[in-house]
Motif scaffolding. Sequence first.
Motif, PDB file in Angstrom:
ATOM      1  N   HIS A  38      32.100  45.779  38.568  1.00  0.00           N
ATOM      2  CA  HIS A  38      32.503  44.394  39.010  1.00  0.00           C
ATOM      3  C   HIS A  38      31.632  43.485  39.669  1.00  0.00           C
ATOM      4  O   HIS A  38      30.514  44.103  40.023  1.00  0.00           O
ATOM      5  CB  HIS A  38      33.784  44.540  40.226  1.00  0.00           C
ATOM      6  CG  HIS A  38      34.918  45.619  39.917  1.00  0.00           C
ATOM      7  ND1 HIS A  38      36.026  45.115  39.805  1.00  0.00           N
ATOM      8  CD2 HIS A  38      35.059  46.946  39.617  1.00  0.00           C
ATOM      9  CE1 HIS A  38      36.824  46.077  39.621  1.00  0.00           C
ATOM     10  NE2 HIS A  38      36.131  47.319  39.476  1.00  0.00           N
ATOM     11  N   GLU A  68      39.761  39.210  39.140  1.00  0.00           N
ATOM     12  CA  GLU A  68      40.526  39.395  40.253  1.00  0.00           C
ATOM     13  C   GLU A  68      40.205  38.448  41.309  1.00  0.00           C
ATOM     14  O   GLU A  68      39.133  37.736  41.403  1.00  0.00           O
ATOM     15  CB  GLU A  68      40.301  40.748  40.860  1.00  0.00           C
ATOM     16  CG  GLU A  68      40.560  41.987  40.001  1.00  0.00           C
ATOM     17  CD  GLU A  68      40.077  43.297  40.521  1.00  0.00           C
ATOM     18  OE1 GLU A  68      39.334  43.276  41.496  1.00  0.00           O
ATOM     19  OE2 GLU A  68      40.593  44.311  40.203  1.00  0.00           O
ATOM     20  N   MET A  88      44.988  41.796  46.783  1.00  0.00           N
ATOM     21  CA  MET A  88      44.288  41.703  45.478  1.00  0.00           C
ATOM     22  C   MET A  88      45.283  41.327  44.483  1.00  0.00           C
ATOM     23  O   MET A  88      46.079  42.049  44.250  1.00  0.00           O
ATOM     24  CB  MET A  88      43.500  42.882  45.111  1.00  0.00           C
ATOM     25  CG  MET A  88      42.519  43.028  43.816  1.00  0.00           C
ATOM     26  SD  MET A  88      43.498  43.237  42.489  1.00  0.00           S
ATOM     27  CE  MET A  88      43.742  45.050  42.642  1.00  0.00           C
ATOM     28  N   GLY A  90      45.090  40.412  40.126  1.00  0.00           N
ATOM     29  CA  GLY A  90      44.237  40.292  39.169  1.00  0.00           C
ATOM     30  C   GLY A  90      45.134  40.461  37.707  1.00  0.00           C
ATOM     31  O   GLY A  90      46.097  40.746  37.527  1.00  0.00           O
ATOM     32  N   SER A  92      43.860  42.137  33.705  1.00  0.00           N
ATOM     33  CA  SER A  92      42.716  42.756  32.929  1.00  0.00           C
ATOM     34  C   SER A  92      43.324  43.147  31.605  1.00  0.00           C
ATOM     35  O   SER A  92      44.578  43.158  31.565  1.00  0.00           O
ATOM     36  CB  SER A  92      42.403  44.190  33.518  1.00  0.00           C
ATOM     37  OG  SER A  92      43.171  45.086  33.574  1.00  0.00           O
ATOM     38  N   GLN A  98      48.041  42.766  37.810  1.00  0.00           N
ATOM     39  CA  GLN A  98      47.841  43.787  38.591  1.00  0.00           C
ATOM     40  C   GLN A  98      47.847  43.377  40.164  1.00  0.00           C
ATOM     41  O   GLN A  98      47.575  42.394  40.487  1.00  0.00           O
ATOM     42  CB  GLN A  98      46.651  44.890  38.553  1.00  0.00           C
ATOM     43  CG  GLN A  98      45.398  44.243  38.578  1.00  0.00           C
ATOM     44  CD  GLN A  98      44.216  45.107  37.885  1.00  0.00           C
ATOM     45  OE1 GLN A  98      44.390  46.064  37.280  1.00  0.00           O
ATOM     46  NE2 GLN A  98      43.078  44.539  38.104  1.00  0.00           N
TER      47      GLN A  98
END
Length: 147
Positions: A38, A68, A88, A90, A92, A98
Amino acid sequence: MKTKLSITAFFAILFMFSAFKGNAQVHVGLYHEGVLSHIGVGTDPEKKIFGEARVLAGGVINPFMGVEALGHYNFRQTDWYNLHGGLMLGYSEITDVQAGLPFGLSFKPIANHRQFSLLLEGTPMYGSYEFTFRALIGLRYTLSKEN
């Protein structure tokens, strides 16, 4: 379709951080989670509330990308460490959307260089219709720190 959504989310996060004042302090970080790395950019982590945007950088073993946005609250701050938690959200290519609750420890090991910190973070998260736990370790550096 997924690539267009990833790019759109990435630019939305960049736009969000560009709204901050030009003289604001920022931090940059490089974090590692198993086979996924990340890269993060965020606001001053010494404030009570700070934010961060991360790009999940794929590699040879795991070629998936993602973005994110994280919001953190410092529960405890000392000269040597900060304990923080937050939210958080995000996207992907692996899990689509997520969400998670990151809890972290930023340890500042060098007494006369507190801009540098080691981050240990655990995140219970939900994505792809299942709950998982993510552990990160990384390095963070705060730029433009006023003395």
